[in-house]
Design a protein around this motif. Structure first.
Motif, PDB file in Angstrom:
ATOM      1  N   SER A   1      11.975  12.837  -1.306  1.00  9.71           N
ATOM      2  CA  SER A   1      10.608  13.167  -0.915  1.00  9.71           C
ATOM      3  C   SER A   1       9.682  12.868  -2.090  1.00  9.71           C
ATOM      4  O   SER A   1      10.131  12.792  -3.237  1.00  9.71           O
ATOM      5  N   PRO A   2       8.390  12.679  -1.849  1.00 10.28           N
ATOM      6  CA  PRO A   2       7.469  12.437  -2.963  1.00 10.28           C
ATOM      7  C   PRO A   2       7.517  13.552  -4.003  1.00 10.28           C
ATOM      8  O   PRO A   2       7.544  13.276  -5.207  1.00 10.28           O
ATOM      9  N   ARG A   3       7.548  14.770  -3.534  1.00 16.71           N
ATOM     10  CA  ARG A   3       7.559  15.912  -4.453  1.00 16.71           C
ATOM     11  C   ARG A   3       8.809  15.925  -5.319  1.00 16.71           C
ATOM     12  O   ARG A   3       8.741  16.130  -6.533  1.00 16.71           O
ATOM     13  N   ASN A   4       9.957  15.661  -4.696  1.00 12.77           N
ATOM     14  CA  ASN A   4      11.211  15.663  -5.451  1.00 12.77           C
ATOM     15  C   ASN A   4      11.268  14.501  -6.434  1.00 12.77           C
ATOM     16  O   ASN A   4      11.754  14.650  -7.559  1.00 12.77           O
ATOM     17  N   ALA A   5      10.758  13.335  -5.993  1.00 17.30           N
ATOM     18  CA  ALA A   5      10.765  12.158  -6.870  1.00 17.30           C
ATOM     19  C   ALA A   5       9.934  12.420  -8.120  1.00 17.30           C
ATOM     20  O   ALA A   5      10.337  12.070  -9.239  1.00 17.30           O
ATOM     21  N   MET A   6       8.779  13.041  -7.939  1.00 21.13           N
ATOM     22  CA  MET A   6       7.918  13.328  -9.084  1.00 21.13           C
ATOM     23  C   MET A   6       8.514  14.419  -9.973  1.00 21.13           C
ATOM     24  O   MET A   6       8.406  14.373 -11.205  1.00 21.13           O
ATOM     25  N   LYS A   7       9.189  15.376  -9.347  1.00 17.88           N
ATOM     26  CA  LYS A   7       9.800  16.466 -10.110  1.00 17.88           C
ATOM     27  C   LYS A   7      10.948  15.964 -10.977  1.00 17.88           C
ATOM     28  O   LYS A   7      11.056  16.310 -12.165  1.00 17.88           O
ATOM     29  N   VAL A   8      11.815  15.144 -10.377  1.00 19.83           N
ATOM     30  CA  VAL A   8      12.997  14.654 -11.090  1.00 19.83           C
ATOM     31  C   VAL A   8      12.611  13.684 -12.207  1.00 19.83           C
ATOM     32  O   VAL A   8      13.181  13.715 -13.301  1.00 19.83           O
ATOM     33  N   THR A   9      11.645  12.832 -11.920  1.00 15.74           N
ATOM     34  CA  THR A   9      11.264  11.817 -12.916  1.00 15.74           C
ATOM     35  C   THR A   9      10.214  12.318 -13.913  1.00 15.74           C
ATOM     36  O   THR A   9      10.033  11.715 -14.968  1.00 15.74           O
ATOM     37  N   GLY A  10       9.527  13.392 -13.560  1.00 16.69           N
ATOM     38  CA  GLY A  10       8.471  13.906 -14.427  1.00 16.69           C
ATOM     39  C   GLY A  10       7.252  12.998 -14.455  1.00 16.69           C
ATOM     40  O   GLY A  10       6.460  13.018 -15.404  1.00 16.69           O
TER      41      GLY A  10
ATOM     42  N   ASN B   1       0.857  -1.188   0.000  1.00 18.39           N
ATOM     43  CA  ASN B   1       0.000   0.000   0.000  1.00 18.39           C
ATOM     44  C   ASN B   1       0.891   1.235   0.000  1.00 18.39           C
ATOM     45  O   ASN B   1       1.002   1.943   0.991  1.00 18.39           O
ATOM     46  N   PRO B   2       1.605   1.486  -1.108  1.00 19.85           N
ATOM     47  CA  PRO B   2       2.583   2.584  -1.159  1.00 19.85           C
ATOM     48  C   PRO B   2       1.920   3.959  -1.267  1.00 19.85           C
ATOM     49  O   PRO B   2       2.110   4.694  -2.230  1.00 19.85           O
TER      50      PRO B   2
ATOM     51  N   TYR C   1      -0.606  -0.168  -7.492  1.00 21.93           N
ATOM     52  CA  TYR C   1      -1.116   1.020  -6.808  1.00 21.93           C
ATOM     53  C   TYR C   1      -2.125   1.739  -7.683  1.00 21.93           C
ATOM     54  O   TYR C   1      -1.916   1.928  -8.884  1.00 21.93           O
ATOM     55  N   SER C   2      -3.205   2.134  -7.059  1.00 23.89           N
ATOM     56  CA  SER C   2      -4.218   2.929  -7.741  1.00 23.89           C
ATOM     57  C   SER C   2      -4.667   4.018  -6.794  1.00 23.89           C
ATOM     58  O   SER C   2      -5.131   3.725  -5.688  1.00 23.89           O
ATOM     59  N   GLY C   3      -4.492   5.260  -7.195  1.00 25.86           N
ATOM     60  CA  GLY C   3      -4.892   6.365  -6.335  1.00 25.86           C
ATOM     61  C   GLY C   3      -6.343   6.286  -5.940  1.00 25.86           C
ATOM     62  O   GLY C   3      -6.723   6.487  -4.784  1.00 25.86           O
ATOM     63  N   LYS C   4      -7.205   5.941  -6.888  1.00 29.00           N
ATOM     64  CA  LYS C   4      -8.637   5.838  -6.622  1.00 29.00           C
ATOM     65  C   LYS C   4      -8.916   4.696  -5.654  1.00 29.00           C
ATOM     66  O   LYS C   4      -9.679   4.828  -4.693  1.00 29.00           O
ATOM     67  N   LYS C   5      -8.256   3.560  -5.900  1.00 26.19           N
ATOM     68  CA  LYS C   5      -8.450   2.402  -5.031  1.00 26.19           C
ATOM     69  C   LYS C   5      -7.921   2.687  -3.637  1.00 26.19           C
ATOM     70  O   LYS C   5      -8.513   2.302  -2.634  1.00 26.19           O
TER      71      LYS C   5
ATOM     72  N   TRP D   1       2.698  10.204  -8.962  1.00 24.38           N
ATOM     73  CA  TRP D   1       2.985   9.171  -7.967  1.00 24.38           C
ATOM     74  C   TRP D   1       2.503   7.795  -8.419  1.00 24.38           C
ATOM     75  O   TRP D   1       3.219   6.806  -8.294  1.00 24.38           O
ATOM     76  N   GLN D   2       1.288   7.737  -8.946  1.00 27.38           N
ATOM     77  CA  GLN D   2       0.755   6.457  -9.394  1.00 27.38           C
ATOM     78  C   GLN D   2       1.601   5.863 -10.508  1.00 27.38           C
ATOM     79  O   GLN D   2       1.881   4.662 -10.534  1.00 27.38           O
ATOM     80  N   GLU D   3       2.058   6.710 -11.431  1.00 28.38           N
ATOM     81  CA  GLU D   3       2.920   6.244 -12.523  1.00 28.38           C
ATOM     82  C   GLU D   3       4.235   5.713 -11.970  1.00 28.38           C
ATOM     83  O   GLU D   3       4.754   4.684 -12.443  1.00 28.38           O
ATOM     84  N   LEU D   4       4.766   6.407 -10.977  1.00 29.26           N
ATOM     85  CA  LEU D   4       6.019   5.975 -10.360  1.00 29.26           C
ATOM     86  C   LEU D   4       5.868   4.606  -9.698  1.00 29.26           C
ATOM     87  O   LEU D   4       6.719   3.729  -9.855  1.00 29.26           O
ATOM     88  N   MET D   5       4.769   4.441  -8.959  1.00 29.02           N
ATOM     89  CA  MET D   5       4.558   3.176  -8.268  1.00 29.02           C
ATOM     90  C   MET D   5       4.443   2.028  -9.259  1.00 29.02           C
ATOM     91  O   MET D   5       5.012   0.950  -9.065  1.00 29.02           O
TER      92      MET D   5
END
Length: 233
Positions: free
Chosen positions: A43-52, A26-27, A66-70, A55-59
Protein backbone atom coordinates in the motif's frame (compact mmCIF):
# COMPACT_ATOMS: atom_id res chain seq x y z
CA UNK A 1 3.94 -15.53 9.75
CA UNK A 2 4.68 -13.54 6.63
CA UNK A 3 8.21 -12.14 6.38
CA UNK A 4 8.46 -8.38 6.28
CA UNK A 5 9.79 -7.00 3.02
CA UNK A 6 13.01 -5.05 2.91
CA UNK A 7 12.96 -1.48 1.58
CA UNK A 8 14.42 -2.65 -1.74
CA UNK A 9 11.82 -5.41 -2.07
CA UNK A 10 9.06 -2.91 -1.39
CA UNK A 11 10.44 -0.58 -4.06
CA UNK A 12 10.66 -3.37 -6.62
CA UNK A 13 7.15 -4.58 -5.85
CA UNK A 14 5.79 -1.05 -6.00
CA UNK A 15 7.44 -0.37 -9.36
CA UNK A 16 6.10 -3.59 -10.87
CA UNK A 17 2.58 -2.80 -9.69
CA UNK A 18 2.65 0.74 -11.09
CA UNK A 19 3.77 -0.63 -14.45
CA UNK A 20 1.16 -3.40 -14.32
CA UNK A 21 -1.56 -0.82 -13.72
CA UNK A 22 -0.30 1.22 -16.64
CA UNK A 23 -0.07 4.46 -14.64
CA UNK A 24 3.68 5.02 -14.93
CA UNK A 25 3.05 8.27 -16.83
CA UNK A 26 0.95 9.56 -13.94
CA UNK A 27 1.78 7.51 -10.81
CA UNK A 28 -0.74 9.32 -8.61
CA UNK A 29 -0.90 7.94 -5.08
CA UNK A 30 -4.68 8.38 -5.16
CA UNK A 31 -5.05 6.30 -8.32
CA UNK A 32 -2.62 3.65 -7.09
CA UNK A 33 -4.50 3.42 -3.77
CA UNK A 34 -7.72 2.69 -5.63
CA UNK A 35 -6.43 -0.07 -7.88
CA UNK A 36 -3.39 -1.82 -6.39
CA UNK A 37 -3.62 -5.53 -5.54
CA UNK A 38 -4.09 -5.69 -1.80
CA UNK A 39 -2.09 -8.48 -0.20
CA UNK A 40 0.22 -8.67 -3.20
CA UNK A 41 1.62 -5.18 -3.74
CA UNK A 42 2.47 -2.71 -0.96
CA UNK A 43 0.00 0.00 0.00
CA UNK A 44 1.20 3.60 -0.39
CA UNK A 45 1.29 4.04 3.37
CA UNK A 46 3.30 0.88 3.94
CA UNK A 47 5.70 1.67 1.10
CA UNK A 48 6.44 5.09 2.57
CA UNK A 49 6.75 3.67 6.08
CA UNK A 50 9.18 0.90 5.14
CA UNK A 51 11.34 3.06 2.89
CA UNK A 52 11.14 6.23 4.99
CA UNK A 53 10.45 8.20 1.83
CA UNK A 54 7.60 10.43 0.71
CA UNK A 55 5.56 9.36 -2.31
CA UNK A 56 7.18 11.87 -4.65
CA UNK A 57 10.65 10.77 -3.51
CA UNK A 58 9.70 7.15 -4.09
CA UNK A 59 8.44 7.84 -7.60
CA UNK A 60 11.62 9.70 -8.50
CA UNK A 61 13.69 6.91 -6.96
CA UNK A 62 11.86 4.37 -9.12
CA UNK A 63 12.53 6.36 -12.27
CA UNK A 64 9.07 7.85 -12.77
CA UNK A 65 8.64 11.52 -13.54
CA UNK A 66 6.32 12.75 -10.83
CA UNK A 67 5.58 16.02 -9.13
CA UNK A 68 2.90 16.29 -6.49
CA UNK A 69 2.29 19.93 -7.37
CA UNK A 70 2.17 19.20 -11.08
CA UNK A 71 -0.10 16.23 -10.51
CA UNK A 72 -2.61 18.42 -8.68
CA UNK A 73 -2.51 20.91 -11.54
CA UNK A 74 -3.18 18.17 -14.03
CA UNK A 75 -6.04 16.85 -11.95
CA UNK A 76 -7.64 20.29 -11.86
CA UNK A 77 -7.42 20.48 -15.67
CA UNK A 78 -8.78 17.03 -16.47
CA UNK A 79 -12.24 18.34 -17.20
CA UNK A 80 -10.78 20.66 -19.84
CA UNK A 81 -8.46 18.15 -21.48
CA UNK A 82 -9.41 14.49 -21.58
CA UNK A 83 -5.87 13.57 -22.68
CA UNK A 84 -4.68 14.38 -19.15
CA UNK A 85 -7.03 11.88 -17.51
CA UNK A 86 -5.49 8.95 -15.61
CA UNK A 87 -4.62 6.03 -17.87
CA UNK A 88 -5.27 2.46 -16.80
CA UNK A 89 -4.21 -0.78 -18.39
CA UNK A 90 -7.72 -1.86 -19.36
CA UNK A 91 -6.36 -4.92 -21.16
CA UNK A 92 -5.19 -6.43 -17.87
CA UNK A 93 -7.96 -8.75 -16.53
CA UNK A 94 -6.93 -8.05 -12.94
CA UNK A 95 -7.26 -4.30 -13.46
CA UNK A 96 -10.64 -4.81 -15.13
CA UNK A 97 -11.83 -6.95 -12.23
CA UNK A 98 -10.75 -4.37 -9.66
CA UNK A 99 -12.39 -1.52 -11.61
CA UNK A 100 -15.59 -3.56 -11.94
CA UNK A 101 -15.59 -4.21 -8.20
CA UNK A 102 -15.33 -0.49 -7.49
CA UNK A 103 -18.27 0.15 -9.82
CA UNK A 104 -20.36 -2.47 -8.00
CA UNK A 105 -19.50 -1.07 -4.57
CA UNK A 106 -20.47 2.44 -5.75
CA UNK A 107 -23.77 1.10 -7.05
CA UNK A 108 -24.52 -0.74 -3.81
CA UNK A 109 -23.58 2.14 -1.52
CA UNK A 110 -25.46 4.76 -3.53
CA UNK A 111 -28.41 2.72 -4.82
CA UNK A 112 -27.51 3.26 -8.46
CA UNK A 113 -29.89 1.19 -10.56
CA UNK A 114 -29.74 2.67 -14.07
CA UNK A 115 -27.04 3.51 -16.62
CA UNK A 116 -27.97 7.18 -16.21
CA UNK A 117 -27.05 6.95 -12.52
CA UNK A 118 -23.53 5.91 -13.51
CA UNK A 119 -23.34 8.55 -16.23
CA UNK A 120 -24.13 11.28 -13.69
CA UNK A 121 -22.30 10.03 -10.60
CA UNK A 122 -19.61 7.41 -11.25
CA UNK A 123 -16.82 9.90 -11.90
CA UNK A 124 -17.00 11.26 -8.36
CA UNK A 125 -17.01 7.74 -6.90
CA UNK A 126 -14.11 6.03 -8.68
CA UNK A 127 -12.50 8.85 -10.69
CA UNK A 128 -13.49 7.23 -13.99
CA UNK A 129 -16.31 8.32 -16.29
CA UNK A 130 -18.93 5.75 -17.23
CA UNK A 131 -18.44 6.67 -20.89
CA UNK A 132 -14.75 5.80 -20.52
CA UNK A 133 -15.65 2.37 -19.18
CA UNK A 134 -18.05 1.85 -22.08
CA UNK A 135 -15.29 2.65 -24.56
CA UNK A 136 -13.22 -0.09 -22.96
CA UNK A 137 -15.95 -2.71 -23.19
CA UNK A 138 -17.72 -2.43 -19.83
CA UNK A 139 -21.40 -2.91 -20.78
CA UNK A 140 -24.44 -2.31 -18.58
CA UNK A 141 -25.47 -5.92 -19.12
CA UNK A 142 -22.10 -7.15 -17.86
CA UNK A 143 -22.29 -4.81 -14.86
CA UNK A 144 -25.71 -5.96 -13.66
CA UNK A 145 -24.73 -9.61 -14.05
CA UNK A 146 -21.57 -8.98 -12.01
CA UNK A 147 -23.67 -7.15 -9.40
CA UNK A 148 -26.00 -10.11 -9.03
CA UNK A 149 -23.06 -12.48 -8.69
CA UNK A 150 -21.33 -10.30 -6.07
CA UNK A 151 -24.35 -9.46 -3.92
CA UNK A 152 -26.64 -12.42 -4.74
CA UNK A 153 -29.43 -10.02 -5.69
CA UNK A 154 -30.48 -8.23 -8.87
CA UNK A 155 -30.15 -4.53 -9.51
CA UNK A 156 -33.57 -3.23 -8.50
CA UNK A 157 -34.85 0.30 -8.11
CA UNK A 158 -37.03 0.03 -5.02
CA UNK A 159 -38.65 3.33 -5.88
CA UNK A 160 -40.10 1.99 -9.13
CA UNK A 161 -42.75 -0.68 -9.53
CA UNK A 162 -42.35 -1.04 -13.27
CA UNK A 163 -40.35 -3.72 -15.00
CA UNK A 164 -36.85 -3.20 -16.31
CA UNK A 165 -36.78 -1.02 -19.42
CA UNK A 166 -35.04 -3.38 -21.82
CA UNK A 167 -34.55 -0.64 -24.40
CA UNK A 168 -31.54 0.51 -22.36
CA UNK A 169 -29.72 -2.70 -23.38
CA UNK A 170 -28.20 -3.47 -26.74
CA UNK A 171 -29.22 -6.65 -28.58
CA UNK A 172 -25.81 -8.13 -27.77
CA UNK A 173 -26.25 -7.37 -24.08
CA UNK A 174 -29.67 -9.06 -24.06
CA UNK A 175 -28.25 -12.12 -25.81
CA UNK A 176 -25.30 -12.27 -23.40
CA UNK A 177 -27.65 -11.99 -20.44
CA UNK A 178 -29.93 -14.84 -21.48
CA UNK A 179 -26.95 -16.96 -22.56
CA UNK A 180 -25.40 -16.62 -19.11
CA UNK A 181 -28.68 -17.66 -17.49
CA UNK A 182 -28.95 -20.68 -19.79
CA UNK A 183 -25.38 -21.73 -18.94
CA UNK A 184 -25.65 -21.06 -15.19
CA UNK A 185 -28.95 -22.91 -14.84
CA UNK A 186 -28.03 -25.60 -17.37
CA UNK A 187 -31.19 -25.06 -19.40
CA UNK A 188 -31.79 -27.20 -22.45
CA UNK A 189 -34.23 -25.15 -24.52
CA UNK A 190 -35.93 -21.81 -25.00
CA UNK A 191 -39.16 -23.33 -23.70
CA UNK A 192 -37.44 -24.32 -20.45
CA UNK A 193 -36.17 -20.74 -20.10
CA UNK A 194 -39.72 -19.49 -20.77
CA UNK A 195 -41.22 -21.70 -18.04
CA UNK A 196 -38.66 -20.75 -15.40
CA UNK A 197 -38.22 -17.04 -16.05
CA UNK A 198 -41.37 -15.61 -17.63
CA UNK A 199 -42.72 -12.83 -15.41
CA UNK A 200 -39.52 -12.17 -13.49
CA UNK A 201 -38.81 -8.44 -13.32
CA UNK A 202 -35.10 -8.46 -14.00
CA UNK A 203 -34.93 -11.14 -16.68
CA UNK A 204 -36.05 -10.53 -20.28
CA UNK A 205 -38.99 -12.61 -21.49
CA UNK A 206 -38.69 -14.78 -24.57
CA UNK A 207 -41.17 -12.51 -26.34
CA UNK A 208 -38.88 -9.54 -25.68
CA UNK A 209 -35.89 -11.43 -27.03
CA UNK A 210 -37.74 -12.65 -30.11
CA UNK A 211 -38.99 -9.16 -30.87
CA UNK A 212 -35.67 -7.39 -30.32
CA UNK A 213 -33.57 -9.96 -32.18
CA UNK A 214 -36.15 -10.63 -34.89
CA UNK A 215 -36.05 -14.42 -34.47
CA UNK A 216 -38.35 -17.32 -33.53
CA UNK A 217 -37.72 -19.76 -30.68
CA UNK A 218 -35.66 -22.13 -32.81
CA UNK A 219 -33.47 -19.35 -34.17
CA UNK A 220 -33.09 -17.81 -30.71
CA UNK A 221 -31.91 -21.12 -29.26
CA UNK A 222 -29.32 -21.49 -32.03
CA UNK A 223 -28.04 -17.97 -31.28
CA UNK A 224 -27.75 -18.85 -27.59
CA UNK A 225 -25.87 -22.05 -28.37
CA UNK A 226 -23.38 -20.26 -30.61
CA UNK A 227 -22.98 -17.34 -28.19
CA UNK A 228 -22.36 -19.64 -25.23
CA UNK A 229 -20.21 -22.19 -27.12
CA UNK A 230 -22.80 -24.83 -26.28
CA UNK A 231 -22.95 -28.14 -28.17
CA UNK A 232 -25.35 -27.92 -31.11
CA UNK A 233 -27.42 -31.05 -31.56
Amino acid sequence: MRRKMTPEEVKNSLKKEIIRLGIQDNPSMKIYQKLYRRGVAPSPRNAMKVTGMKWQELMNELGFEYSGKKNKMLASKKNHNSNLAPRYNYDDPIVRKEIMDRVLVAMKNNNYTKPTDLEKNLKKNIDINYTTLQRHGFTWGEIILAYKKKYSEPVVNNNENSRVNWTQFTNKELLDMVTKIVVDYKLSSVNEYRKKFTGKRNVPNVSTLNSRLGVNDKELWRMIQVNGNLPIK
